[in-house]
Write a protein that holds these residues in place. Sequence first.
Motif, PDB file in Angstrom:
ATOM      1  N   UNK A   1       0.848  -1.200   0.000  1.00  0.00           N
ATOM      2  CA  UNK A   1       0.000   0.000   0.000  1.00  0.00           C
ATOM      3  C   UNK A   1       0.884   1.251   0.000  1.00  0.00           C
ATOM      4  N   UNK A   2       0.540   2.196  -0.873  1.00  0.00           N
ATOM      5  CA  UNK A   2       1.332   3.431  -0.997  1.00  0.00           C
ATOM      6  C   UNK A   2       1.311   4.237   0.297  1.00  0.00           C
ATOM      7  N   UNK A   3       2.504   4.732   0.690  1.00  0.00           N
ATOM      8  CA  UNK A   3       2.620   5.566   1.885  1.00  0.00           C
ATOM      9  C   UNK A   3       3.022   6.987   1.491  1.00  0.00           C
ATOM     10  N   UNK A   4       2.700   7.904   2.385  1.00  0.00           N
ATOM     11  CA  UNK A   4       3.132   9.296   2.222  1.00  0.00           C
ATOM     12  C   UNK A   4       4.181   9.587   3.296  1.00  0.00           C
ATOM     13  N   UNK A   5       5.384   9.897   2.852  1.00  0.00           N
ATOM     14  CA  UNK A   5       6.504  10.159   3.751  1.00  0.00           C
ATOM     15  C   UNK A   5       6.827  11.652   3.792  1.00  0.00           C
ATOM     16  N   UNK A   6       7.464  12.053   4.871  1.00  0.00           N
ATOM     17  CA  UNK A   6       8.073  13.385   4.955  1.00  0.00           C
ATOM     18  C   UNK A   6       9.526  13.199   5.354  1.00  0.00           C
ATOM     19  N   UNK A   7      10.424  13.810   4.591  1.00  0.00           N
ATOM     20  CA  UNK A   7      11.829  13.889   5.001  1.00  0.00           C
ATOM     21  C   UNK A   7      12.075  15.299   5.497  1.00  0.00           C
ATOM     22  N   UNK A   8      12.424  15.432   6.760  1.00  0.00           N
ATOM     23  CA  UNK A   8      12.731  16.743   7.341  1.00  0.00           C
ATOM     24  C   UNK A   8      14.248  16.888   7.389  1.00  0.00           C
ATOM     25  N   UNK A   9      14.755  17.829   6.612  1.00  0.00           N
ATOM     26  CA  UNK A   9      16.196  18.042   6.534  1.00  0.00           C
ATOM     27  C   UNK A   9      16.626  18.961   7.668  1.00  0.00           C
ATOM     28  N   UNK A  10      17.187  18.359   8.700  1.00  0.00           N
ATOM     29  CA  UNK A  10      17.651  19.102   9.878  1.00  0.00           C
ATOM     30  C   UNK A  10      19.154  18.962  10.016  1.00  0.00           C
ATOM     31  N   UNK A  11      19.846  18.840   8.886  1.00  0.00           N
ATOM     32  CA  UNK A  11      21.273  18.541   8.915  1.00  0.00           C
ATOM     33  C   UNK A  11      22.159  19.753   8.673  1.00  0.00           C
ATOM     34  N   UNK A  12      21.539  20.938   8.572  1.00  0.00           N
ATOM     35  CA  UNK A  12      22.332  22.147   8.364  1.00  0.00           C
ATOM     36  C   UNK A  12      23.118  22.537   9.594  1.00  0.00           C
ATOM     37  N   UNK A  13      24.214  23.243   9.380  1.00  0.00           N
ATOM     38  CA  UNK A  13      25.069  23.684  10.498  1.00  0.00           C
ATOM     39  C   UNK A  13      24.674  25.059  11.024  1.00  0.00           C
ATOM     40  N   UNK A  14      23.930  25.842  10.226  1.00  0.00           N
ATOM     41  CA  UNK A  14      23.444  27.136  10.678  1.00  0.00           C
ATOM     42  C   UNK A  14      24.523  28.166  10.915  1.00  0.00           C
ATOM     43  N   UNK A  15      25.591  28.145  10.138  1.00  0.00           N
ATOM     44  CA  UNK A  15      26.718  29.060  10.378  1.00  0.00           C
ATOM     45  C   UNK A  15      26.333  30.527  10.164  1.00  0.00           C
ATOM     46  N   UNK A  16      25.392  30.770   9.240  1.00  0.00           N
ATOM     47  CA  UNK A  16      25.010  32.149   8.961  1.00  0.00           C
ATOM     48  C   UNK A  16      24.318  32.810  10.139  1.00  0.00           C
TER      49      UNK A  16
END
Length: 450
Positions: A1-16
């Motif tokens: 059965x088809x699923x709906x996924x979310x990938x949350x990209x929380x891998x930034x370093x936030x240097x700015x």
Amino acid sequence: MEKVHVIILASGKGRRLGNQIPKQFLKLAGKTIVEHTVEVFEKHPQIDEITIVVPQQYRYLLEEILLRNSFSKVKRVLNGGKSRKESSFIGLSALDDEDKVLIHDAVRPFVCNRIIDDCLSALNHYEAVDVAIPTSDTIIQIDHRHFIKDIPNRNKLKRGQTPQAFKVGLIKQAHILSMDDGFDNVTDDCGLVLKYQLADVFVVSGEEINIKITYKEDLYLADRLFQLSSNTEYGNINLLDIKNKVIAVFGGSNGIGREIVDLAKKYGAKVYSFSRNNGVDVTDYCKIKEVLNEIFLRESKIDYIVNTAGILNIGSIESRDIDDITYEINVNYLGAINVIKAGIQYLEMSNGAFLLFTSSSYTRGRSLYSTYSSTKAAIVNLVQGINEEFSINKNIRINAINPERTNTLMRIRNFGNEPEESLLDPFKVAEISLQTLLSKISGQVIDVRK
């Protein structure tokens, strides 16, 4: 059965942003930015699973967040790569090709259900979907010498946002092709689909509020946006839910405090009102401890504690007596601390809430009212700071109500007669105060306007 996924990209370093920890782990409105973001997708009925991609060295911070929340849809926490593109592919690699996926920036916590709905609806007809808003600024293209080379027609330009939505198999293919030829000059996933001409990319409308928190200025804006959004969260709360709740109100004999007492009683709450009229001064910590203990012995619980006690005196610092200044500070600020410190043990048992009161003058000091306005600014900082303390290991909420000019006895004594239609009805303040107590929000300044 088809699923709906979310990938949350929380891998930034936030240097700015210039912080020691990545921006996604900074706190706003009582929660980390990534918590707010995850919560949106956790509550959305069409989302099946959430994958979060984080820097390996900060994985422990996300694990702490997951431990203090009940995010049932978070199924994977993956260590991120060296770039956004690499982190995105790491998240995709864990998904089945026949599923659907939304890829979203962790530092866009204001994404709304309407955007998510539109993305998922578009995926029923298209294999790739982007989110964008019109640009209000003129965009210029410059050459290597920093001279303008071109000014594109801004009616055809939009600013991209996230989430971006895909059929998993399609976006995986785009990433694999980019790895085969070493293509890395891309800032989002739709760019890969376009690069390899794998599908048309349909665009749904984003929203101005769906900002990406990148710079320090964005933090200030986001904090205000959370305040504004919290102002609507109490709108659907039924005051009948306050029946049989035990409430202690300090400053309950006049003005807003009295309105809160009367309204809570009307809806069946068990309300205890204290003020100097019945011998309870909020500057007396021992007395506050005594009356709260008496309530607890009688009711076996205290659900909410409200402090509306406050005084307003006019005069320049030079002209006012030091004892007069000290007492105003003690009532308006130290009194709030006394109430909180004495009440923590009871609200910890009931998972209850504190409610304090600030003033519109907290945003800027006023001449002749410098003591008052500075104590109200202190209340806001107190709420924000203590909310962070509570979020570590106590399920206690704390908020501040910020009413505009209100028709109370204290206002009349200080400003005389004013047109009644220009003043806020204290009943409305009381109504929103009780709804705030019943809500789940915390660490917020709730503006109340006519």
